[in-house]
Enzyme design. Sequence first.
Site, PDB file in Angstrom:
ATOM      1  N   ASP A  82      -2.871   4.713  -2.471  1.00  0.00           N
ATOM      2  CA  ASP A  82      -3.896   5.350  -1.667  1.00  0.00           C
ATOM      3  C   ASP A  82      -4.285   6.725  -2.222  1.00  0.00           C
ATOM      4  O   ASP A  82      -3.398   7.555  -2.483  1.00  0.00           O
ATOM      5  CB  ASP A  82      -3.328   5.502  -0.244  1.00  0.00           C
ATOM      6  CG  ASP A  82      -4.375   5.818   0.785  1.00  0.00           C
ATOM      7  OD1 ASP A  82      -5.223   4.958   1.057  1.00  0.00           O
ATOM      8  OD2 ASP A  82      -4.341   6.950   1.330  1.00  0.00           O
ATOM      9  N   HIS A 114     -11.217  -2.527   3.122  1.00  0.00           N
ATOM     10  CA  HIS A 114     -11.197  -2.119   4.533  1.00  0.00           C
ATOM     11  C   HIS A 114     -11.981  -0.840   4.792  1.00  0.00           C
ATOM     12  O   HIS A 114     -12.097  -0.427   5.941  1.00  0.00           O
ATOM     13  CB  HIS A 114      -9.744  -1.950   4.970  1.00  0.00           C
ATOM     14  CG  HIS A 114      -9.071  -0.826   4.232  1.00  0.00           C
ATOM     15  ND1 HIS A 114      -8.841  -0.861   2.864  1.00  0.00           N
ATOM     16  CD2 HIS A 114      -8.615   0.375   4.645  1.00  0.00           C
ATOM     17  CE1 HIS A 114      -8.273   0.266   2.482  1.00  0.00           C
ATOM     18  NE2 HIS A 114      -8.118   1.032   3.549  1.00  0.00           N
ATOM     19  N   ASP A 115     -12.482  -0.199   3.754  1.00  0.00           N
ATOM     20  CA  ASP A 115     -13.265   1.036   3.913  1.00  0.00           C
ATOM     21  C   ASP A 115     -14.754   0.830   3.673  1.00  0.00           C
ATOM     22  O   ASP A 115     -15.529   1.777   3.763  1.00  0.00           O
ATOM     23  CB  ASP A 115     -12.786   2.097   2.914  1.00  0.00           C
ATOM     24  CG  ASP A 115     -11.355   2.551   3.167  1.00  0.00           C
ATOM     25  OD1 ASP A 115     -10.932   2.552   4.336  1.00  0.00           O
ATOM     26  OD2 ASP A 115     -10.674   2.902   2.186  1.00  0.00           O
ATOM     27  N   ASP A 148       0.869  -1.167   0.000  1.00  0.00           N
ATOM     28  CA  ASP A 148       0.000   0.000   0.000  1.00  0.00           C
ATOM     29  C   ASP A 148       0.912   1.224   0.000  1.00  0.00           C
ATOM     30  O   ASP A 148       1.813   1.335   0.838  1.00  0.00           O
ATOM     31  CB  ASP A 148      -0.885  -0.017   1.253  1.00  0.00           C
ATOM     32  CG  ASP A 148      -2.257   0.560   1.000  1.00  0.00           C
ATOM     33  OD1 ASP A 148      -2.330   1.633   0.378  1.00  0.00           O
ATOM     34  OD2 ASP A 148      -3.250  -0.050   1.431  1.00  0.00           O
ATOM     35  N   GLU A 155      -6.066   3.916  -6.109  1.00  0.00           N
ATOM     36  CA  GLU A 155      -7.342   4.197  -5.461  1.00  0.00           C
ATOM     37  C   GLU A 155      -7.719   5.607  -5.878  1.00  0.00           C
ATOM     38  O   GLU A 155      -7.125   6.579  -5.423  1.00  0.00           O
ATOM     39  CB  GLU A 155      -7.222   4.104  -3.933  1.00  0.00           C
ATOM     40  CG  GLU A 155      -8.585   4.161  -3.271  1.00  0.00           C
ATOM     41  CD  GLU A 155      -8.585   4.753  -1.877  1.00  0.00           C
ATOM     42  OE1 GLU A 155      -9.544   4.523  -1.133  1.00  0.00           O
ATOM     43  OE2 GLU A 155      -7.643   5.474  -1.516  1.00  0.00           O
TER      44      GLU A 155
HETATM   45  C1  GLC Z   1      -7.847   5.704   1.660  1.00  0.00           C
HETATM   46  C2  GLC Z   1      -7.764   4.483   2.544  1.00  0.00           C
HETATM   47  C3  GLC Z   1      -8.433   4.769   3.838  1.00  0.00           C
HETATM   48  C4  GLC Z   1      -7.710   5.910   4.500  1.00  0.00           C
HETATM   49  C5  GLC Z   1      -7.614   7.119   3.583  1.00  0.00           C
HETATM   50  C6  GLC Z   1      -6.571   8.076   4.069  1.00  0.00           C
HETATM   51  O1  GLC Z   1      -9.147   5.983   1.299  1.00  0.00           O
HETATM   52  O2  GLC Z   1      -8.286   3.370   1.894  1.00  0.00           O
HETATM   53  O3  GLC Z   1      -8.477   3.667   4.693  1.00  0.00           O
HETATM   54  O4  GLC Z   1      -8.357   6.262   5.685  1.00  0.00           O
HETATM   55  O5  GLC Z   1      -7.240   6.784   2.274  1.00  0.00           O
HETATM   56  O6  GLC Z   1      -5.298   7.531   3.906  1.00  0.00           O
END
Ligand code: GLC
Length: 560
Positions: free
Chosen positions: A200, A332-333, A99, A259
């Site tokens: 991320d 995880h979100d 990640d 992401e």
């Molecule tokens: C992304 C991650 C999330 C995190 C955010 C800030 O969306 O998936 O879990 O809180 O970024 O890093």
Amino acid sequence: MEQRAWWKESVVYQIYPRSFCDSNGDGIGDLPGILSKLDYLHDLGVNVIWLSPVYRSPNDDNGYDISDYQDIMAEFGTMADFDAVLEGLHARGMKLVMDLVVNHTSDEHAWFVESRASKDSAKRDWYIWRPAKDGGVPNNWGSSFSGSAWEWDETTGEYYLHCFSRKQPDLNWDNPAVRGAVFDMMDWWCRKGVDGFRMDVISMISKPEGLPDTPMRPGQLYGDVMAPGGTCNGPHVHDYLKEMNRRVLSRYDLLTVGETAGVTVEEAQRYANAEGTELGMVFQFEHVGLDCGPGGKWTAGQFSLPALKENLAKWQYELEGKAWNSLFFCNHDQPRVASRWGDGSPAGAKCLATALHLMRGTPYVYQGEELGMTNCPFGPIENYRDIESLNAFRELTGAGRDPEELLSVIAQKSRDNARTPVQWDDGPNAGFTTGEPWIMVNPNYKTLNAAAEERDPDSVLNWFKALIRLRRESEWRDAVVYNSFRLLDPEHEQVFAYLRPGEETTLLVVCNLSAEKCVWTLPEDLPLDGAKLLLCSGPEPKAEGGALALAPWQAAVWAR
Ligand code: GLC
Ligand code: CA
């Protein structure tokens, strides 16, 4: 003809280390815990592991706030433990994706400590500092974790930007020295042997010129940084990713997935372009936004299967030949899909997995999804751990929202639903830890756990193994990976059915995504005579006069 690539033919499994497996009884999952489960993962059939962050972190956002990119979080173990996991995966012919959290660092990262120390610091411009405007914040932006996106810093009397928590200051990607430092760090991990990066919120790294105010959604207290014109898909994001590609990615053979909050199909065609000048693929979020209310995540909305199908089909059609899709319902979100769009039953979990896995793209399995893990009955707000949920509860009830009603939405949407410990067996704490788990264990572990599912040929786990085998090892693998896509019956309220047409083989996937039985009419040009049934949950549905009688949550796959 689609260009072949190993990462298009892969199935990725995401590990959220804190909740995966605890080896030393401190209640927190760790790297030795992961090492002890490599055979389980290999047996499942996945070939790529994406590890949520394991870097050193004060854990304001469970590792998404990194204070040292080249060290391991003490609670998770040591660099030697990390190396053992990497080696263990490679020895099994599997790969490891890191990640990469580089939109922001922790406020405890040495770069930020130096940046904040004085206005003349050499690293001042590594972050986004602004003086007060009319005695207040520089613009109306809200943090994704509630409150303003600006934090006043006493030391130098300026604000810094944090799109997430105040302990996650945003890096200034317009500064070439920042980009250079990030690329060097990535190169260090590549030389260590990692096989890729999940990036991320990478769509947010290029901030709009002049940092203008953004529109406010109904009922919200701040401008939405995710809205068009906000921080997503900013003016230089593609330049920066091309530079990253030139300087790092293109020099190795990697899986890369961005992401990309706020991504549209047009933007995705650029991020994941088939020429490979930026990333391999992106995560889009439109489909997981469909059941949110008009006020966003914390307002209740309605799930509609035709809307979901329409959205997923749009991505299938629009990216074909132009960019590669990623396929996911869980991470995880997100809340657990078995509860979100299923009814919590194993049959529902299998049916949803089938609908997802046989589309065109690289599928992602989030830990526990392969067991059909469900949302957790947390009860009171005290049982939640996630900074996003806790802050939203405090801020919105403070602004007058009814706590009971809000809690019912949080119960459905909280990220903590995905973060309860993986249910390994029916022993204490589901076999996750011998100590006190950092977050509650879902009480359904007594019956829903990996050990029980290993023994049951009809379990969700064994269904996932079959789905993954079909894609990775069967004679149909090329069709599953590379064939085209055609949605059938878009308006049908219960059935998600599609074709994967190809030159030699066509696959038919039929999923009754509802708790009621139904009769579904086969397309006229597609009789099942001579077709081979590849997968079927429940007894084989017979086609009578062009109609298929489907049991609740039944999924079936044919090839011809
Ligand atoms: C992304 C991650 C999330 C995190 C955010 C800030 O969306 O998936 O879990 O809180 O970024 O890093
Ligand atoms: Ca531990």
